[in-house]
Design a protein around this motif. Structure first.
Motif, PDB file in Angstrom:
ATOM      1  N   TRP A  19      -7.534   0.219   1.230  1.00  0.00           N
ATOM      2  CA  TRP A  19      -7.070   0.926   0.032  1.00  0.00           C
ATOM      3  C   TRP A  19      -8.111   0.826  -1.080  1.00  0.00           C
ATOM      4  O   TRP A  19      -8.389   1.800  -1.787  1.00  0.00           O
ATOM      5  N   ARG A  20      -8.706  -0.367  -1.246  1.00  0.00           N
ATOM      6  CA  ARG A  20      -9.755  -0.545  -2.266  1.00  0.00           C
ATOM      7  C   ARG A  20     -10.952   0.349  -1.977  1.00  0.00           C
ATOM      8  O   ARG A  20     -11.444   1.062  -2.849  1.00  0.00           O
ATOM      9  N   PHE A  26      -5.668  10.332  -1.158  1.00  0.00           N
ATOM     10  CA  PHE A  26      -7.104  10.064  -1.197  1.00  0.00           C
ATOM     11  C   PHE A  26      -7.893  11.225  -0.599  1.00  0.00           C
ATOM     12  O   PHE A  26      -8.994  11.552  -1.061  1.00  0.00           O
ATOM     13  N   VAL A  28       0.826  -1.203   0.000  1.00  0.00           N
ATOM     14  CA  VAL A  28       0.000   0.000   0.000  1.00  0.00           C
ATOM     15  C   VAL A  28       0.865   1.259   0.000  1.00  0.00           C
ATOM     16  O   VAL A  28       0.641   2.181  -0.786  1.00  0.00           O
ATOM     17  N   LYS A  29       1.866   1.304   0.874  1.00  0.00           N
ATOM     18  CA  LYS A  29       2.651   2.530   1.040  1.00  0.00           C
ATOM     19  C   LYS A  29       3.739   2.688  -0.015  1.00  0.00           C
ATOM     20  O   LYS A  29       4.062   3.810  -0.425  1.00  0.00           O
ATOM     21  N   VAL A  78      -0.193   7.775   2.276  1.00  0.00           N
ATOM     22  CA  VAL A  78      -1.119   7.251   1.268  1.00  0.00           C
ATOM     23  C   VAL A  78      -2.465   7.944   1.398  1.00  0.00           C
ATOM     24  O   VAL A  78      -3.108   8.304   0.395  1.00  0.00           O
ATOM     25  N   ALA A  91     -11.097   3.038  -0.126  1.00  0.00           N
ATOM     26  CA  ALA A  91     -10.784   4.472  -0.064  1.00  0.00           C
ATOM     27  C   ALA A  91     -11.005   5.174  -1.400  1.00  0.00           C
ATOM     28  O   ALA A  91     -11.121   6.408  -1.434  1.00  0.00           O
ATOM     29  N   HIS A  92     -11.095   4.422  -2.485  1.00  0.00           N
ATOM     30  CA  HIS A  92     -11.343   5.038  -3.784  1.00  0.00           C
ATOM     31  C   HIS A  92     -12.736   5.668  -3.853  1.00  0.00           C
ATOM     32  O   HIS A  92     -12.960   6.604  -4.625  1.00  0.00           O
ATOM     33  N   LEU A  98      -5.670   4.136   6.409  1.00  0.00           N
ATOM     34  CA  LEU A  98      -4.461   3.983   5.606  1.00  0.00           C
ATOM     35  C   LEU A  98      -3.285   4.703   6.256  1.00  0.00           C
ATOM     36  O   LEU A  98      -3.466   5.591   7.091  1.00  0.00           O
ATOM     37  N   ARG A 123       3.868   0.967  -3.145  1.00  0.00           N
ATOM     38  CA  ARG A 123       3.310   0.096  -4.193  1.00  0.00           C
ATOM     39  C   ARG A 123       4.228  -0.015  -5.410  1.00  0.00           C
ATOM     40  O   ARG A 123       4.599  -1.110  -5.827  1.00  0.00           O
TER      41      ARG A 123
END
Length: 487
Positions: free
Chosen positions: A191-192, A212, A149-150, A208, A194-195, A204, A152
């Motif tokens: 992460w998914r 967002f 995540v951080k 990162v 947060a979109h 998160l 990527r």
């Protein structure tokens, strides 16, 4: 070293020792960034030459430097140089280098390591040893999902370059996003979500989540306040002024557990009024950090005098703002802890009496301050300065020469100069006198170790002792047995 070869040592040994010390000073202080008196381009060119010269002529010493207190910029350059030119090393050297590289990578910030892996891929360095080092470093990471995540892009590059198998949802997350409706790992699924879901942003890592938050149009002040529990200590320091709650208060980032030099940088970033208001807390934090750094050496240095440079050049540059002054301030508190109780005399070049309120201004009258310091009859004199003695020019060197050759031939006073600024034109840190040892310094915490290194440049110890010292440091750093001197 300045003395002639003695005993079994040859002139070549002494030249090699001088080269090693010159490189170590550069690797400690230089970062390729602009300094007060030199541009970034000249810094980088100077470092390019030194790295190539030492790697080609003293490869084992080049690798052993990873065990010293060099800065992260040069540690990464050394690792890359060793891996790019693996064909120049013997099998025994490769084994020793592998242990040093692994130990150093474990200490580096992960973002620097991922950037290194990207540079190796761009340079098409993909030998078996490079792949093994990448694999082992990734395997030792505490949470692969957090890195995914951080970091990527960096993790994807490293996995591809080392041809590592990555199955399960982590592989899908990195290389086939959108193929899974949800992830079992909490961070991957946050992460998914947060979109399209603001509530997931707070789950998160801060760096990162920032992206967002901007995408969702979240107010910066409210977002930062919400993210405080998930921030690192440095992130809380960096965002202190952006928070709504008590913007004038000291950060709740645990000042008393911060490294000494970083704490000094933070103190100098505060305006004068803030330093006065929080004098007790800041002084307590600096002294606590200094005592931690002094460790078993606390109170063991006897009578100590310090000449501390707070002239205008200590303001540093745009990239290294106030760093020379921060090193001097941190050294002040560390030397106070190292000296015997009540036996420490600080002398700032501007004549400042309050260390918490120092600021960079004025010329650099090092010679005058050194005379004042020697009048106190210290057992140790430590000079923290970039070495540009200019009021009047050259007085410091002449004072030290006369002191050594006429007044203190028995060396009752140990004198050392530590310099936080790399001189690109001279391929070294600037020296005050050939009769006084000089060492580069980046963090004040390294001062006791640097005093030991500096004695090798004084000419009273031989090249063999320097190599033995480097060998011991390498063995200690890697936790291995003695591999032989790093000649």
């Amino acid at each position: 070293m300045t003395t002639a070869a003695t005993g079994t040592e040859t002139f070549a040994d002494l030249v090699a020792a001088e080269d090693v010390l010159l490189f170590v000073n550069a690797a400690i202080t230089a970062t390729g960034q602009r300094e007060f008196r030199s541009q970034a381009g000249s810094q980088q060119l100077s470092l390019d030459f030194l790295h190539a010269y030492v790697r080609v002529n003293y490869r084992r010493v080049y690798a052993a430097s990873l065990a010293l207190d060099i800065n992260d910029h040069n540690a990464v350059r050394i690792v890359r140089g060793l891996l790019e030119h693996a064909a120049d090393a013997s099998a025994q050297e490769k084994r020793a280098e592998g242990a040093l590289i692994a130990a150093r990578l474990a200490k580096l910030p992960p973002q620097r390591v991922y950037r290194l892996f990207g540079e190796l891929r761009t340079a098409k360095v993909n030998n078996r040893r490079t792949r093994a080092i990448t694999r082992d470093w990734l395997a030792a990471r505490p949470d692969a999902a957090h890195d995914a995540v951080k970091y990527r892009a960096g993790l994807k590059t490293a996995v591809r370059h080392a041809h590592l198998p990555l199955d399960g949802e982590l592989g899908a997350f990195l290389f086939r996003p959108g193929t899974l409706p949800r992830y079992e790992h909490r961070l991957l699924d946050a992460w998914r979500r947060a979109h399209y879901e603001q509530g997931a942003v707070g789950e998160l890592p801060f760096t990162v989540a920032e992206g967002f938050a901007a995408r969702h149009g979240m107010k910066r002040e409210a977002f930062v306040e919400r993210m405080v529990p998930r921030m690192t200590r440095l992130e809380r320091l960096r965002t202190q002024g952006q928070r709504a709650a008590a913007p004038d208060a000291l950060p709740d980032a645990g000042l008393t557990v911060m490294p000494l030099t970083r704490l000094a940088l933070y103190v100098l970033s505060l305006d004068r009024d803030a330093r006065v208001r929080h004098r007790a807390e800041l002084t307590h934090a600096l002294r606590a950090a200094a005592h931690r750094a002094a460790g078993p050496h606390a109170g063991s240095w006897g009578r100590v005098a310090a000449v501390l440079d707070d002239s205008y050049s200590s303001s540093g540059s745009g990239e290294k703002r106030r760093r020379p002054l921060a090193v001097a301030l941190a050294c002040h508190f560390l030397l106070e802890a190292l000296a015997a109780p009540g036996a420490y005399t600080p002398l700032w070049t501007t004549g400042a009496r309050d260390p918490l309120l120092v600021r960079p201004w004025g010329p650099t009258p090092l010679g005058t301050r050194i005379i004042d310091a020697l009048e106190h009859g210290p057992q140790r004199l430590v000079i923290v300065s970039d070495g540009w003695d200019n009021a009047p020019p050259g007085l410091a060197g002449e004072v030290l020469r006369v002191w050594r050759t006429r007044l203190d031939r028995d060396r009752r006073t140990a004198v050392v100069h530590v310099n936080p600024v790399y001189d690109a034109a001279g391929f070294d840190v600037r020296r005050l006198s050939a009769s006084v040892p000089t060492a580069g310094i980046r963090d004040a915490e390294d001062l006791p170790a640097l005093v030991e290194i500096a004695r090798f440049s004084e000419g009273r110890t031989g090249a063999a002792e320097l190599y033995a010292y480097l060998d011991r440091q390498a063995a200690r750093f890697t936790g291995t047995g003695r591999e032989g001197g790093p000649r």
